[in-house]
Design a protein around this motif. Structure first.
Motif, PDB file in Angstrom:
ATOM      1  N   LEU A 111     -57.191  25.290  85.709  1.00  0.00           N
ATOM      2  CA  LEU A 111     -58.163  25.515  84.640  1.00  0.00           C
ATOM      3  C   LEU A 111     -57.678  26.588  83.670  1.00  0.00           C
ATOM      4  N   VAL A 112     -57.180  27.682  84.229  1.00  0.00           N
ATOM      5  CA  VAL A 112     -56.695  28.782  83.381  1.00  0.00           C
ATOM      6  C   VAL A 112     -55.513  28.315  82.533  1.00  0.00           C
ATOM      7  N   ALA A 113     -54.599  27.553  83.151  1.00  0.00           N
ATOM      8  CA  ALA A 113     -53.448  27.029  82.400  1.00  0.00           C
ATOM      9  C   ALA A 113     -53.910  26.102  81.282  1.00  0.00           C
ATOM     10  N   SER A 114     -54.914  25.268  81.559  1.00  0.00           N
ATOM     11  CA  SER A 114     -55.459  24.368  80.528  1.00  0.00           C
ATOM     12  C   SER A 114     -56.138  25.151  79.421  1.00  0.00           C
ATOM     13  N   TRP A 115     -56.846  26.217  79.806  1.00  0.00           N
ATOM     14  CA  TRP A 115     -57.528  27.071  78.821  1.00  0.00           C
ATOM     15  C   TRP A 115     -56.510  27.717  77.894  1.00  0.00           C
ATOM     16  N   TYR A 116     -55.459  28.293  78.477  1.00  0.00           N
ATOM     17  CA  TYR A 116     -54.406  28.921  77.674  1.00  0.00           C
ATOM     18  C   TYR A 116     -53.733  27.885  76.776  1.00  0.00           C
ATOM     19  N   SER A 117     -53.385  26.734  77.348  1.00  0.00           N
ATOM     20  CA  SER A 117     -52.661  25.715  76.583  1.00  0.00           C
ATOM     21  C   SER A 117     -53.473  25.203  75.404  1.00  0.00           C
ATOM     22  N   SER A 118     -54.764  24.917  75.641  1.00  0.00           N
ATOM     23  CA  SER A 118     -55.605  24.391  74.561  1.00  0.00           C
ATOM     24  C   SER A 118     -55.850  25.448  73.488  1.00  0.00           C
ATOM     25  N   ASN A 119     -56.125  26.698  73.897  1.00  0.00           N
ATOM     26  CA  ASN A 119     -56.350  27.773  72.923  1.00  0.00           C
ATOM     27  C   ASN A 119     -55.133  28.017  72.057  1.00  0.00           C
ATOM     28  N   ILE A 120     -54.004  28.240  72.719  1.00  0.00           N
ATOM     29  CA  ILE A 120     -52.769  28.548  71.982  1.00  0.00           C
ATOM     30  C   ILE A 120     -52.292  27.316  71.220  1.00  0.00           C
ATOM     31  N   GLY A 121     -52.472  26.136  71.821  1.00  0.00           N
ATOM     32  CA  GLY A 121     -52.038  24.900  71.177  1.00  0.00           C
ATOM     33  C   GLY A 121     -52.758  24.628  69.872  1.00  0.00           C
ATOM     34  N   VAL A 122     -54.075  24.764  69.872  1.00  0.00           N
ATOM     35  CA  VAL A 122     -54.826  24.481  68.649  1.00  0.00           C
ATOM     36  C   VAL A 122     -54.514  25.528  67.576  1.00  0.00           C
ATOM     37  N   LEU A 123     -54.285  26.769  67.992  1.00  0.00           N
ATOM     38  CA  LEU A 123     -53.942  27.827  67.038  1.00  0.00           C
ATOM     39  C   LEU A 123     -52.593  27.551  66.376  1.00  0.00           C
ATOM     40  N   LEU A 124     -51.604  27.198  67.187  1.00  0.00           N
ATOM     41  CA  LEU A 124     -50.269  26.938  66.650  1.00  0.00           C
ATOM     42  C   LEU A 124     -50.228  25.669  65.811  1.00  0.00           C
ATOM     43  N   LEU A 125     -50.972  24.647  66.240  1.00  0.00           N
ATOM     44  CA  LEU A 125     -50.992  23.395  65.486  1.00  0.00           C
ATOM     45  C   LEU A 125     -51.719  23.570  64.155  1.00  0.00           C
ATOM     46  N   ASN A 126     -52.789  24.382  64.159  1.00  0.00           N
ATOM     47  CA  ASN A 126     -53.454  24.712  62.892  1.00  0.00           C
ATOM     48  C   ASN A 126     -52.479  25.390  61.932  1.00  0.00           C
ATOM     49  N   LYS A 127     -51.732  26.347  62.467  1.00  0.00           N
ATOM     50  CA  LYS A 127     -50.758  27.067  61.650  1.00  0.00           C
ATOM     51  C   LYS A 127     -49.695  26.111  61.106  1.00  0.00           C
ATOM     52  N   TYR A 128     -49.199  25.220  61.968  1.00  0.00           N
ATOM     53  CA  TYR A 128     -48.164  24.279  61.546  1.00  0.00           C
ATOM     54  C   TYR A 128     -48.677  23.348  60.452  1.00  0.00           C
ATOM     55  N   LEU A 129     -49.886  22.798  60.630  1.00  0.00           N
ATOM     56  CA  LEU A 129     -50.429  21.866  59.651  1.00  0.00           C
ATOM     57  C   LEU A 129     -50.715  22.548  58.316  1.00  0.00           C
ATOM     58  N   LEU A 130     -51.348  23.714  58.375  1.00  0.00           N
ATOM     59  CA  LEU A 130     -51.819  24.366  57.149  1.00  0.00           C
ATOM     60  C   LEU A 130     -50.720  25.116  56.400  1.00  0.00           C
ATOM     61  N   SER A 131     -49.692  25.521  57.117  1.00  0.00           N
ATOM     62  CA  SER A 131     -48.652  26.323  56.487  1.00  0.00           C
ATOM     63  C   SER A 131     -47.313  25.588  56.422  1.00  0.00           C
ATOM     64  N   ASN A 132     -46.782  25.216  57.575  1.00  0.00           N
ATOM     65  CA  ASN A 132     -45.448  24.615  57.605  1.00  0.00           C
ATOM     66  C   ASN A 132     -45.428  23.166  57.123  1.00  0.00           C
ATOM     67  N   TYR A 133     -46.392  22.360  57.581  1.00  0.00           N
ATOM     68  CA  TYR A 133     -46.431  20.939  57.203  1.00  0.00           C
ATOM     69  C   TYR A 133     -46.899  20.759  55.755  1.00  0.00           C
ATOM     70  N   GLY A 134     -47.714  21.691  55.291  1.00  0.00           N
ATOM     71  CA  GLY A 134     -48.200  21.615  53.913  1.00  0.00           C
ATOM     72  C   GLY A 134     -49.529  20.908  53.743  1.00  0.00           C
ATOM     73  N   PHE A 135     -50.277  20.723  54.837  1.00  0.00           N
ATOM     74  CA  PHE A 135     -51.614  20.109  54.760  1.00  0.00           C
ATOM     75  C   PHE A 135     -52.610  21.219  54.425  1.00  0.00           C
ATOM     76  N   LYS A 136     -52.872  21.424  53.135  1.00  0.00           N
ATOM     77  CA  LYS A 136     -53.602  22.611  52.672  1.00  0.00           C
ATOM     78  C   LYS A 136     -55.100  22.349  52.503  1.00  0.00           C
ATOM     79  N   TYR A 137     -55.709  21.839  53.581  1.00  0.00           N
ATOM     80  CA  TYR A 137     -57.138  21.502  53.505  1.00  0.00           C
ATOM     81  C   TYR A 137     -57.877  22.033  54.737  1.00  0.00           C
ATOM     82  N   PRO A 138     -58.112  23.339  54.807  1.00  0.00           N
ATOM     83  CA  PRO A 138     -58.713  23.949  55.999  1.00  0.00           C
ATOM     84  C   PRO A 138     -60.155  23.504  56.262  1.00  0.00           C
ATOM     85  N   ILE A 139     -60.921  23.207  55.192  1.00  0.00           N
ATOM     86  CA  ILE A 139     -62.314  22.794  55.401  1.00  0.00           C
ATOM     87  C   ILE A 139     -62.354  21.406  56.027  1.00  0.00           C
TER      88      ILE A 139
END
Length: 405
Positions: A111-139
């Protein structure tokens, strides 16, 4: 052989009793409802009330066979029965075989590993989409998250029965949940906007100041004063962020303002939740609260998306024609956003408050390290020292809060 009986005393309330030939035993309470316990007419304990989990002992003072009655705070009596489904029964650790203890430990680690993975995963993927990938639509991205949370929450509660469904009991309660949902939307959207301009490491450093804003809002809105030592511990929390800001190579004022606003909104939501949903009849567990907040959030975010991110659906479809992976990124990211909430609920349920506190403090540090390794953003010694000071202040604050209670 010890006898175990259980009763569901009220929606969301669960009481366990265990007793045997010695006419004594223990009680485990998962309830928001104060209870008075009686055995054979003899009062055993009064006003047993616990927010999430508690233990207590009792004795029958005589006869081996006895009847246990639970008096709920509204005065209505419930006779305890042994008809509750097996999956509600949680045996005491003394009676748990070693193999079951080992499997339970592995389950918690998973459970703890899943919690860490999902938290960190969504944070990093948000960063990748909004900044690196160029998907500039946060809303729009936030609206995708809330849509997934709406659908998956309903599946988890209505179909899979992960937790009992709690209903909204009044129009007033609905408006209170709507207010919480609005603040929740602001915190998530502002946090996603900040990720366009700030590295994850600095974003996490600012996010660690949540206790400071919580203390400020709690004082302003409820006039609740903490012990002076608790306020002293907030000094390194704020000082650390100031130092980290000065030493951050990728500092961006616009992103900084939005990140601070997101952190403040997150703290405001927690304080508002304590005020608005404080009565016994209005309290909802985090899973049921998400079930109602998420669709309300979609209603708020849809017009904001159409007005502020014009033709975002057409642009997304155009991107998908060139690179279909964007659709998979959005779907996976939205599902992860739900699993952040699900795993947070399950970890809270299966660990102690102290364990959760330690894990929460460590999670931010892990996210910082992983983000630096993936995105290779420049960091400075001053910035990392500032972040370390903030985390140290948060630990001191949590300890001071615990001692003041």
């Amino acid at each position: 052989m010890a006898r175990q009986i259980a009763v569901l005393t009220a929606p969301g309330s669960l009481v366990f009793f265990k007793g045997g030939a010695k006419r004594s035993g223990w009680a485990q309470l998962l309830s928001d409802a104060p209870l008075t316990l009686k055995v054979s007419g003899t009062k055993l304990s009064s006003s047993v009330s616990c927010r999430r989990k508690g233990f207590g002992s009792f004795g029958s003072e005589g006869s081996r066979s006895f009847e246990v009655v639970a008096m709920v705070s509204n005065g209505q009596a419930y006779r305890l029965s042994d008809t509750l489904p097996d999956h509600y029964i949680k045996p005491s650790h003394r009676d748990t075989p070693p193999k079951m203890k080992s499997s339970s430990r592995l389950f918690t680690i998973g459970l703890v590993a899943s919690w860490y993975s999902s938290n960190i995963g969504v944070l990093l993927l948000n960063k990748y989409l909004l900044s690196n990938y160029g998907f500039k639509y946060p809303i729009f991205l936030t609206m995708c998250h809330m849509t997934a949370c709406s659908l998956l929450s309903y599946v988890a509660i209505a179909w899979m029965k992960i937790v009992p469904m709690q209903t909204i009991r009044s129009r007033v309660q609905f408006f209170k949940i709507s207010a919480l949902s609005l603040v929740f939307c602001v915190s998530v959207v502002f946090g996603n906007v900040s990720l366009r301009f700030l590295p994850v490491s600095f974003n996490q450093a600012i996010g660690a100041t949540t206790p400071f804003f919580t203390a400020v809002f709690a004082y302003l809105m409820t006039l609740k004063r903490e012990a002076w030592l608790t306020y002293v511990t907030l000094i390194p929390v704020v000082t650390g962020v100031i130092i980290a800001s000065g030493g951050e190579p990728s500092f961006h004022l616009f992103g900084f303002i939005f990140c601070v606003a997101a952190t403040a909104a997150r703290a405001l939501k927690s304080v508002l939740q304590g005020i608005l949903l404080s009565s016994e009849g209005e309290k909802l567990n985090s899973m049921n609260l998400l079930l109602y907040m998420a669709p309300i959030a979609v209603v708020f975010l849809l017009p904001a998306t159409l007005i502020m991110e014009e033709n975002v659906v057409g642009i997304t479809l155009a991107l998908a024609r060139d690179d279909f992976k964007i659709i998979w990124y959005l779907l996976f990211n939205s599902a992860l956003a739900y699993f952040v909430n699900l795993t947070n609920f399950l970890v809270t349920k299966h660990t102690s408050a102290l364990t959760l506190q330690v894990l929460g403090n460590a999670k931010g540090a892990v996210a910082v390290v992983v983000s630096i390794l993936i995105f290779r953003n420049p960091v400075s010694v001053t910035g990392m020292l500032g972040y370390a000071l903030t985390v140290f202040g948060v630990i001191l604050y949590s300890e001071a809060k615990k001692r003041s209670k």
